[in-house]
Design a protein around this motif. Structure first.
Motif, PDB file in Angstrom:
ATOM      1  N   ALA A  34     -13.931   8.823   8.222  1.00 31.44           N
ATOM      2  CA  ALA A  34     -14.405   7.450   8.068  1.00 31.44           C
ATOM      3  C   ALA A  34     -14.361   7.053   6.596  1.00 31.44           C
ATOM      4  N   GLY A  35     -13.796   5.887   6.336  1.00 26.09           N
ATOM      5  CA  GLY A  35     -13.682   5.396   4.969  1.00 26.09           C
ATOM      6  C   GLY A  35     -12.489   5.921   4.211  1.00 26.09           C
ATOM      7  N   GLU A  36     -11.687   6.775   4.846  1.00 24.92           N
ATOM      8  CA  GLU A  36     -10.531   7.368   4.185  1.00 24.92           C
ATOM      9  C   GLU A  36      -9.301   6.487   4.339  1.00 24.92           C
ATOM     10  N   VAL A  37      -8.477   6.471   3.314  1.00 29.21           N
ATOM     11  CA  VAL A  37      -7.151   5.864   3.384  1.00 29.21           C
ATOM     12  C   VAL A  37      -6.136   6.991   3.342  1.00 29.21           C
ATOM     13  N   MET A  38      -5.394   7.128   4.432  1.00 29.38           N
ATOM     14  CA  MET A  38      -4.337   8.137   4.510  1.00 29.38           C
ATOM     15  C   MET A  38      -2.998   7.421   4.555  1.00 29.38           C
ATOM     16  N   CYS A  39      -2.108   7.766   3.650  1.00 23.94           N
ATOM     17  CA  CYS A  39      -0.751   7.218   3.663  1.00 23.94           C
ATOM     18  C   CYS A  39       0.209   8.297   4.153  1.00 23.94           C
ATOM     19  N   ILE A  40       1.112   7.890   5.034  1.00 24.34           N
ATOM     20  CA  ILE A  40       2.126   8.782   5.591  1.00 24.34           C
ATOM     21  C   ILE A  40       3.481   8.326   5.083  1.00 24.34           C
ATOM     22  N   VAL A  41       4.201   9.223   4.470  1.00 28.47           N
ATOM     23  CA  VAL A  41       5.526   8.917   3.942  1.00 28.47           C
ATOM     24  C   VAL A  41       6.514   9.919   4.515  1.00 28.47           C
ATOM     25  N   ARG A  94      -8.452   0.897  22.902  1.00 30.83           N
ATOM     26  CA  ARG A  94      -7.426   0.360  22.011  1.00 30.83           C
ATOM     27  C   ARG A  94      -7.984  -0.765  21.146  1.00 30.83           C
ATOM     28  N   SER A  95      -8.960  -1.500  21.666  1.00 34.61           N
ATOM     29  CA  SER A  95      -9.532  -2.611  20.897  1.00 34.61           C
ATOM     30  C   SER A  95     -10.276  -2.117  19.662  1.00 34.61           C
ATOM     31  N   ARG A  96     -10.625  -0.815  19.635  1.00 37.41           N
ATOM     32  CA  ARG A  96     -11.304  -0.240  18.470  1.00 37.41           C
ATOM     33  C   ARG A  96     -10.316   0.183  17.390  1.00 37.41           C
ATOM     34  N   ILE A  97      -9.025   0.113  17.710  1.00 33.89           N
ATOM     35  CA  ILE A  97      -7.988   0.605  16.804  1.00 33.89           C
ATOM     36  C   ILE A  97      -7.056  -0.563  16.474  1.00 33.89           C
ATOM     37  N   GLY A  98      -7.240  -1.174  15.313  1.00 36.05           N
ATOM     38  CA  GLY A  98      -6.368  -2.272  14.922  1.00 36.05           C
ATOM     39  C   GLY A  98      -4.971  -1.776  14.599  1.00 36.05           C
ATOM     40  N   MET A  99      -3.991  -2.654  14.771  1.00 34.61           N
ATOM     41  CA  MET A  99      -2.599  -2.269  14.511  1.00 34.61           C
ATOM     42  C   MET A  99      -1.895  -3.424  13.824  1.00 34.61           C
ATOM     43  N   VAL A 100      -1.266  -3.140  12.702  1.00 36.84           N
ATOM     44  CA  VAL A 100      -0.455  -4.122  11.984  1.00 36.84           C
ATOM     45  C   VAL A 100       0.967  -3.581  11.971  1.00 36.84           C
ATOM     46  N   PRO A 173     -12.396  -3.398  14.333  1.00 41.61           N
ATOM     47  CA  PRO A 173     -11.969  -2.044  14.700  1.00 41.61           C
ATOM     48  C   PRO A 173     -12.640  -0.979  13.850  1.00 41.61           C
ATOM     49  N   ASP A 174     -12.635   0.244  14.393  1.00 46.17           N
ATOM     50  CA  ASP A 174     -13.122   1.389  13.629  1.00 46.17           C
ATOM     51  C   ASP A 174     -12.119   1.814  12.573  1.00 46.17           C
ATOM     52  N   LEU A 175     -10.850   1.588  12.846  1.00 49.11           N
ATOM     53  CA  LEU A 175      -9.801   1.878  11.880  1.00 49.11           C
ATOM     54  C   LEU A 175      -8.637   0.939  12.139  1.00 49.11           C
ATOM     55  N   ILE A 176      -7.753   0.823  11.137  1.00 46.52           N
ATOM     56  CA  ILE A 176      -6.532   0.036  11.308  1.00 46.52           C
ATOM     57  C   ILE A 176      -5.339   0.905  10.952  1.00 46.52           C
ATOM     58  N   LEU A 177      -4.329   0.821  11.824  1.00 47.36           N
ATOM     59  CA  LEU A 177      -3.051   1.497  11.616  1.00 47.36           C
ATOM     60  C   LEU A 177      -2.063   0.474  11.064  1.00 47.36           C
ATOM     61  N   PHE A 178      -1.422   0.791   9.970  1.00 48.27           N
ATOM     62  CA  PHE A 178      -0.423  -0.079   9.353  1.00 48.27           C
ATOM     63  C   PHE A 178       0.932   0.606   9.445  1.00 48.27           C
ATOM     64  N   GLY A 204     -13.972   0.057   2.073  1.00 43.29           N
ATOM     65  CA  GLY A 204     -14.296   1.239   2.859  1.00 43.29           C
ATOM     66  C   GLY A 204     -13.734   1.261   4.260  1.00 43.29           C
ATOM     67  N   LEU A 205     -12.741   0.411   4.547  1.00 40.20           N
ATOM     68  CA  LEU A 205     -12.119   0.423   5.864  1.00 40.20           C
ATOM     69  C   LEU A 205     -11.290   1.690   6.038  1.00 40.20           C
ATOM     70  N   THR A 206     -11.403   2.331   7.183  1.00 40.54           N
ATOM     71  CA  THR A 206     -10.583   3.496   7.486  1.00 40.54           C
ATOM     72  C   THR A 206      -9.172   3.014   7.812  1.00 40.54           C
ATOM     73  N   MET A 207      -8.184   3.555   7.091  1.00 43.57           N
ATOM     74  CA  MET A 207      -6.816   3.060   7.204  1.00 43.57           C
ATOM     75  C   MET A 207      -5.845   4.231   7.280  1.00 43.57           C
TER      76      MET A 207
END
Length: 258
Positions: A34-41, A94-100, A173-178, A204-207
């Motif tokens: 929670a509150g973490e930003v994880m980037c995947i490359v 799914r409504s708890r998991i935002g998606m962009v 949402p609890d987190l957002i996926l970009f 502090g959004l979990t991303m």
């Protein structure tokens, strides 16, 4: 950078996914707090987008589990047996998991305000007046106070993506996926979307962000994951991985893109 709690918000456990004879995810394990930003490359075709779509249950894994906020996505425990959840329950999860998405996926016949209102009204049965007020607040938050009643066709790519972010936030949402949120934008529009994402990270959004913007990752990510051939090849504190990658494949990739 954001402090994290002991319990993970997201757990991905031995996730596998194939399309026909092509194995795209090959036993992925991840934890996001929670509150973490994880980037995947990683290189194109390595499975990054499929991973996000599987977390959000837009794709059903062949095996393995995704746990978000303590709930197994798509399944529930009956004793020691896993059973598939009803579609209505999956939709609730799914409504708890935002998606962009890379492409903005806005409704062309609805204004920016109406696009942001739609999810809360349809999915959460929110009062229209309340949903309108919240949509207005979110569009102002992403810098679009002057475009509330504009249709997507009259918006720039950067403006459309900011509407998409506001739409995801409207579901609380609890987190957002970009998923590569800037890849479809003209270069001059990339910064305005990254600015919004920086502000969300600071709040502090979990991303969980699939991106090729390594400068953005260095600035805001707590964790960097290098994804290669359907697997997590390397992960660790973002700046450490960028400065001192351990794996030869990571070093080669970063040498080519930095």
């Amino acid at each position: 950078m954001n402090a994290t709690t002991a319990e993970p918000m997201v757990e991905v456990l031995d996730l596998h996914k194939s399309f026909g004879s092509t194995e795209v995810l090959k036993g992925v394990d991840l934890q996001v707090h929670a509150g973490e930003v994880m980037c995947i490359v990683g290189p194109s075709g390595s499975g990054k987008s499929t991973l996000l779509r599987t977390i959000n249950r837009l794709e059903v894994p062949d095996s393995g589990l995704v746990v978000v906020g303590g709930e197994i996505i798509g399944y529930e425990l009956h004793g020691i047996q896993l059973r598939e959840r009803r579609e209505a329950d999956v939709a609730r999860q799914r409504s708890r998991i935002g998606m962009v998405f890379q492409q903005f996926n806005l409704f062309g016949n609805r204004t920016a305000l109406e696009n942001v209102m739609l999810g809360p009204v349809r999915t959460r049965r929110a009062d229209r007046a309340t949903a309108r007020q919240e949509a207005r607040r979110l569009l102002i938050q992403v810098g679009l106070e002057h475009r509330l009643h504009a249709y997507p066709g009259s918006l720039s790519g950067g403006e459309q993506q900011r509407v998409s972010i506001a739409r995801a936030l409207a579901m609380k949402p609890d987190l957002i996926l970009f998923d590569e949120p800037t890849s479809a934008l003209d270069p001059e529009r990339v910064g305005e979307v990254l600015d919004v994402m920086r502000a969300l990270a600071a709040d502090g959004l979990t991303m969980l962000v699939v991106t090729h913007e390594l400068g953005f990752a260095r600035e805001v990510a707590d964790t960097l994951v290098f994804f290669d051939d359907g697997r997590v090849a390397e992960s660790g504190p973002c700046r450490d991985v960028l400065a001192r990658p351990r794996q030869a494949r990571t070093k080669d990739f970063l040498a080519r893109v930095l």
